[in-house]
Design an enzyme around this catalytic site. Sequence first.
Site, short mmCIF file in Angstrom:
data_model
loop_
_atom_site.label_atom_id
_atom_site.label_comp_id
_atom_site.label_asym_id
_atom_site.label_seq_id
_atom_site.Cartn_x
_atom_site.Cartn_y
_atom_site.Cartn_z
N ASN A 7 -2.86 -4.53 -3.32
CA ASN A 7 -2.82 -6.06 -3.23
C ASN A 7 -3.31 -6.44 -1.89
O ASN A 7 -2.60 -6.54 -1.03
CB ASN A 7 -1.64 -6.65 -3.78
CG ASN A 7 -1.89 -8.28 -4.02
OD1 ASN A 7 -2.49 -8.84 -3.13
ND2 ASN A 7 -1.33 -8.66 -5.09
N ASP A 9 -4.36 -9.60 -1.04
CA ASP A 9 -4.13 -11.06 -0.96
C ASP A 9 -3.74 -11.33 0.55
O ASP A 9 -4.06 -12.33 1.11
CB ASP A 9 -3.01 -11.42 -1.83
CG ASP A 9 -3.54 -11.41 -3.24
OD1 ASP A 9 -4.59 -11.18 -3.58
OD2 ASP A 9 -2.42 -11.65 -4.09
N HIS A 10 -2.79 -10.34 1.06
CA HIS A 10 -2.04 -10.72 2.43
C HIS A 10 -3.03 -10.73 3.51
O HIS A 10 -2.97 -11.02 4.55
CB HIS A 10 -1.05 -10.01 2.57
CG HIS A 10 0.00 -10.06 1.28
ND1 HIS A 10 0.78 -11.27 0.93
CD2 HIS A 10 0.31 -9.36 0.21
CE1 HIS A 10 1.23 -11.21 -0.11
NE2 HIS A 10 0.97 -10.05 -0.59
N ARG A 18 -6.63 -18.84 10.04
CA ARG A 18 -7.40 -19.39 11.23
C ARG A 18 -8.58 -19.95 10.73
O ARG A 18 -9.31 -20.86 11.31
CB ARG A 18 -7.61 -17.97 12.02
CG ARG A 18 -8.98 -18.29 13.04
CD ARG A 18 -8.26 -19.41 14.11
NE ARG A 18 -7.15 -18.98 14.84
CZ ARG A 18 -6.94 -18.37 15.97
NH1 ARG A 18 -8.10 -18.05 16.49
NH2 ARG A 18 -5.86 -17.91 16.27
N ARG A 52 -5.47 -17.69 -6.83
CA ARG A 52 -4.76 -18.69 -6.96
C ARG A 52 -5.69 -20.00 -7.20
O ARG A 52 -6.66 -20.24 -6.59
CB ARG A 52 -3.47 -19.02 -5.93
CG ARG A 52 -2.63 -17.73 -5.65
CD ARG A 52 -1.58 -18.03 -4.79
NE ARG A 52 -0.62 -18.84 -5.39
CZ ARG A 52 0.54 -18.54 -6.12
NH1 ARG A 52 0.97 -17.39 -5.92
NH2 ARG A 52 1.49 -19.26 -6.50
N ARG A 56 -5.31 -20.29 -1.76
CA ARG A 56 -4.63 -20.36 -0.49
C ARG A 56 -4.92 -19.09 0.43
O ARG A 56 -4.73 -18.92 1.52
CB ARG A 56 -3.30 -20.47 -0.79
CG ARG A 56 -2.19 -19.22 -1.39
CD ARG A 56 -0.91 -19.36 -1.29
NE ARG A 56 -0.44 -20.76 -2.07
CZ ARG A 56 0.69 -20.57 -2.67
NH1 ARG A 56 1.53 -19.51 -2.29
NH2 ARG A 56 1.13 -21.45 -3.47
N HIS A 57 -5.32 -17.96 -0.44
CA HIS A 57 -5.69 -16.54 0.34
C HIS A 57 -6.94 -16.27 -0.31
O HIS A 57 -7.93 -16.38 0.33
CB HIS A 57 -4.46 -15.69 0.11
CG HIS A 57 -3.76 -15.54 -1.01
ND1 HIS A 57 -4.20 -15.22 -2.19
CD2 HIS A 57 -2.40 -15.63 -1.26
CE1 HIS A 57 -3.46 -15.33 -3.11
NE2 HIS A 57 -2.25 -15.36 -2.52
N THR A 107 5.06 -16.79 -3.32
CA THR A 107 4.60 -15.70 -4.26
C THR A 107 5.10 -15.88 -5.53
O THR A 107 5.84 -16.92 -5.85
CB THR A 107 5.03 -14.36 -3.66
OG1 THR A 107 4.49 -13.41 -4.21
CG2 THR A 107 6.66 -14.37 -3.73
N HIS A 199 5.71 -5.91 -7.29
CA HIS A 199 6.32 -6.91 -6.56
C HIS A 199 7.61 -6.62 -5.56
O HIS A 199 8.36 -6.02 -6.10
CB HIS A 199 6.61 -8.16 -7.46
CG HIS A 199 6.66 -9.48 -6.84
ND1 HIS A 199 7.49 -9.88 -5.66
CD2 HIS A 199 5.77 -10.52 -6.96
CE1 HIS A 199 7.16 -11.28 -5.36
NE2 HIS A 199 5.76 -11.41 -6.13
N GLY A 200 7.41 -6.70 -4.26
CA GLY A 200 8.38 -6.62 -3.57
C GLY A 200 8.65 -5.12 -3.13
O GLY A 200 9.91 -4.92 -2.45
N GLY A 221 1.53 -5.03 -2.31
CA GLY A 221 0.68 -5.70 -1.35
C GLY A 221 1.36 -6.00 0.08
O GLY A 221 0.90 -5.42 0.94
N HIS A 222 2.46 -6.80 0.16
CA HIS A 222 3.00 -7.30 1.31
C HIS A 222 3.33 -6.12 2.23
O HIS A 222 2.98 -6.15 3.50
CB HIS A 222 4.08 -8.34 0.92
CG HIS A 222 4.90 -8.93 2.07
ND1 HIS A 222 5.87 -8.51 2.66
CD2 HIS A 222 4.16 -10.02 2.85
CE1 HIS A 222 5.83 -9.24 3.77
NE2 HIS A 222 5.13 -10.19 3.86
N1 PXP Z 1 2.03 -7.62 -8.92
C1 PXP Z 1 1.94 -9.18 -9.02
C2 PXP Z 1 1.50 -9.53 -10.41
C3 PXP Z 1 1.84 -9.85 -7.99
O1 PXP Z 1 1.91 -11.32 -8.22
C4 PXP Z 1 2.05 -9.53 -6.65
C5 PXP Z 1 2.23 -10.45 -5.39
O2 PXP Z 1 1.03 -10.81 -5.00
C6 PXP Z 1 2.18 -8.03 -6.52
C7 PXP Z 1 1.98 -7.21 -7.69
C8 PXP Z 1 2.59 -7.41 -5.23
O3 PXP Z 1 3.60 -7.90 -4.73
P1 PXP Z 1 3.95 -7.55 -3.03
O4 PXP Z 1 2.88 -8.29 -2.13
O5 PXP Z 1 5.36 -8.04 -2.76
O6 PXP Z 1 3.88 -6.22 -2.80
#
Ligand code: PXP
Length: 250
Positions: A7, A9-10, A18, A52, A56-57, A107, A199-200, A221-222
Amino acid sequence: MLKLGVNIDHVATLRQARFRNREETSRSEPDPVAAALACERAGCHGITAHLREDRRHIVDSDVVRLRRSIGTRLNLEMANTPAMVDFALAVRPDIVCLVPERREEVTTEGGLAVAANLSAITETRKRLGDAGIDVSLFIAPDAREIDAAARSGAGFVELHTGAYAEAYHQKAPRQNELERLIAGASQAHGVGLKVNAGHGLTLENLALIHLVPHLVELNIGHSIVSQAIFTGIETAVRDFLGAMATYKSS
Ligand code: PXP
């Protein structure tokens, strides 16, 4: 083999910190598309981006550029709104993951309420499916939601691992959340759904995810982007792939 969707996004979050008010974000840094290509060079199996409502990203042009540039699968995370569905039909990601969205959240905090919105989700699943786009539903490992996901005709669920990740450092809650994921994955597989999760997730908490059966793909992602600050994104992706390599699906 357990697949990894990164992911990105980050990466866009950092860019927007910026360059939010610049019109041409594609010339700003860091570029999420360049990051996606580096993740692919490191062997990831797909790229995930969440468009989103408040942009925002990730912004619309990022998704269009990802579609044109990447060689693996594009997983577009989005809310089930008419405007997002129209956008997905125009851009044609390989898969859409429907997620709940609240503007004020940092998130995606909870899972999609599939049972409560079954007809709207089924309708979207059909429209996307008719266009050749797979649909995944991001849900908590909850028996009622898994049952509803199967009834919607979606091919995939993505089990929300956020509660597990939050509970990871407390033994009893962690065990409880892990058991929910194991039961949820078993149920989803039993009713014919393909099972993703995310997620996480981190290199640390991934270890016990090996106990969850039937997983096809993790979306992370994160933590990958966080590790990339120290190691570079290719090494970060390789480290996660290495940590996932011994997974056995059942
Ligand atoms: N899956 C979904 C559906 C999400 O919304 C996210 C967060 O953007 C992720 C996976 C990845 O989560 P993380 O950034 O905490 O790894």
